[in-house]
Design an enzyme around this catalytic site. Structure first.
Site, PDB file in Angstrom:
ATOM      1  N   HIS A 123     -10.022 -24.956  41.209  1.00 48.91           N
ATOM      2  CA  HIS A 123      -8.979 -25.980  41.110  1.00 48.91           C
ATOM      3  C   HIS A 123      -7.784 -25.508  40.283  1.00 48.91           C
ATOM      4  O   HIS A 123      -6.677 -26.029  40.443  1.00 48.91           O
ATOM      5  CB  HIS A 123      -9.550 -27.261  40.498  1.00 48.91           C
ATOM      6  CG  HIS A 123      -9.843 -27.146  39.041  1.00 48.91           C
ATOM      7  ND1 HIS A 123     -11.034 -26.677  38.543  1.00 48.91           N
ATOM      8  CD2 HIS A 123      -9.070 -27.415  37.947  1.00 48.91           C
ATOM      9  CE1 HIS A 123     -10.986 -26.664  37.225  1.00 48.91           C
ATOM     10  NE2 HIS A 123      -9.814 -27.104  36.828  1.00 48.91           N
ATOM     11  N   HIS A 188      -5.515 -30.600  26.126  1.00 44.61           N
ATOM     12  CA  HIS A 188      -6.640 -31.373  26.656  1.00 44.61           C
ATOM     13  C   HIS A 188      -7.958 -30.778  26.196  1.00 44.61           C
ATOM     14  O   HIS A 188      -8.020 -29.618  25.811  1.00 44.61           O
ATOM     15  CB  HIS A 188      -6.606 -31.507  28.182  1.00 44.61           C
ATOM     16  CG  HIS A 188      -6.684 -30.231  28.981  1.00 44.61           C
ATOM     17  ND1 HIS A 188      -5.725 -29.255  28.955  1.00 44.61           N
ATOM     18  CD2 HIS A 188      -7.609 -29.812  29.882  1.00 44.61           C
ATOM     19  CE1 HIS A 188      -6.051 -28.282  29.806  1.00 44.61           C
ATOM     20  NE2 HIS A 188      -7.203 -28.586  30.371  1.00 44.61           N
TER      21      HIS A 188
END
Lengths: 284, 103
Positions: A123, A188
């Site tokens: 991804h 993140h």
């Protein structure tokens, strides 16, 4: 001699594809619109090859043999590798000659990348390409940095590799127009107690330093403060490489928003004289 | 807090990582695991305590044992552990001050 048509930086997260509904429709539309805007800018440069700077999330590589840096030299790349990713299966065309050139030039320049003639992209590469709507037939060279399993290459080393990369691309005779897409970051956390929290201040400071054009300050900040921004922020190694490749071209953020429900500070930016229009702000 | 539990993985963490990696990359492993978890986990050199962390979907325990967070995350999605369940398990480990930079 190849021209660099654009050097882009963009976050990636599988959540965009797997759990899009975790954020309001309006916000999702805004974010996807920012990726599409990057795609339009990218296509306007009419590149005939793309170098993707990304990271493998322990799919091609495992702890039995984990390269700090790996250059793709394949004829093609299937994607995605994650059986659980909600994305259309596709095959990217590899620019094998370009990959081989960059690999050999890197070794001559005293870098020691691994190489792979068969990788399945995850991804990290697929998400921004998909969301930007880029031509899937554009030949690519993927270059994967270890940002996911310590010990990892330093921010400085990634910046230096990027400097080499930009010079090598500009010397390349096999393509006329080349773009770079660096994906990952910004703040993140993946699978830690902080997951879902975004260090907005870190992201803002990083973007400010990049826009100010002081590469040394950016590298120092990334090195010294990344521990405050989450393990996913380690992916800014690719932003360091993009900054190196840009060789002083100005950086402009096109979009930033801290999206806690997608667990990520989502940033998009561009190095170049003809910067992307700003389509978002820091106030998320 | 650091971004990482371990700056160099222990063998214990490596073995857990190996299970999570093979489960989601070898073609028949996930089906074999779902068919008989104990039999599948017996293929690896895990202590009963480590095997239990995997078979019981002990997300917090796996994190504390030093599992690579990306493998843990992929495992949570791949095993369809509800997002809110895995997040709550991780959040239960939050210590005072861990979030001082964050919002």
């Amino acid at each position: 001699m190849a021209e660099l048509t654009g050097i882009y930086t963009a976050s990636h997260t599988p959540v965009m594809l797997n759990f899009p509904d975790r954020i309001p429709t309006e916000l999702r539309t805004e974010i996807f619109g920012a990726y599409e805007a990057m795609g339009r800018d990218f296509e306007a440069g009419r590149p005939d090859a793309l170098v993707v700077l990304s990271n493998d999330h322990l799919h091609n590589f495992f702890l039995d043999n984990f390269p700090a840096l790996c250059i793709g030299v394949g004829e093609s790349y299937e994607s995605p590798i994650e059986h659980w990713l909600k994305a259309k299966r596709r095959v990217f065309t590899g620019d094998q000659a370009f990959g081989a050139y960059l690999l050999q030039e890197a070794l001559k320049a005293d870098f020691d990348p691994a190489f792979s003639m068969e990788m399945v992209l995850d991804h990290g590469s697929l998400t921004p390409l998909e969301l930007a709507g880029l031509d899937p037939d554009l030949p690519i060279v993927p270059i994967l940095f270890n940002c996911v399993q310590p010990p990892m290459p330093t921010m400085r080393r990634c910046y230096q590799f990027g400097k080499f990369l930009g010079e090598a691309i500009r010397r390349y005779d096999g393509a006329e127009r080349v773009a770079i897409l660096a994906t990952g970051g910004i703040s993140h956390d993946i699978a830690t107690p902080r997951m879902g929290m975004v260090n907005r201040e870190f992201d803002e400071r990083l973007l400010q330093l990049m826009e100010a054009g002081d590469s040394e300050a950016v590298v120092a900040y990334a090195t010294n403060q990344v521990h405050t921004a989450g393990n996913g922020a380690e992916e800014i190694r690719m932003w360091m490489a993009a900054m190196g490749a840009a060789a002083g071209l100005p950086f402009k953020r096109a979009y930033y928003r801290a999206v806690s429900d997608w667990y990520t500070g989502i940033g998009i930016g561009h190095f170049g004289e003809n910067s992307l229009a700003t389509v978002g702000s820091i106030d998320g | 807090m650091s971004n990482w539990r371990q700056m160099m993985p222990t063998t214990e963490a490596y073995l857990l990582d190996k299970v999570l990696y093979e489960l989601h990359h070898k073609p028949d492993d996930l089906a074999a695991y779902n068919e008989d978890k104990a039999a599948y986990l017996a293929r690896f050199r895990l202590t009963p305590e480590l095997a239990e962390k995997i078979s019981s979907n002990d997300v917090a325990g796996l994190y504390e044992a030093g599992v690579n967070p990306y493998l843990l995350r992929a495992h949570c999605i791949g095993m369809r552990i509800p997002e809110d369940v895995s997040l709550a398990a991780l959040r239960s480990l939050m210590k005072e001050g861990d979030d001082k930079w964050l919002n």
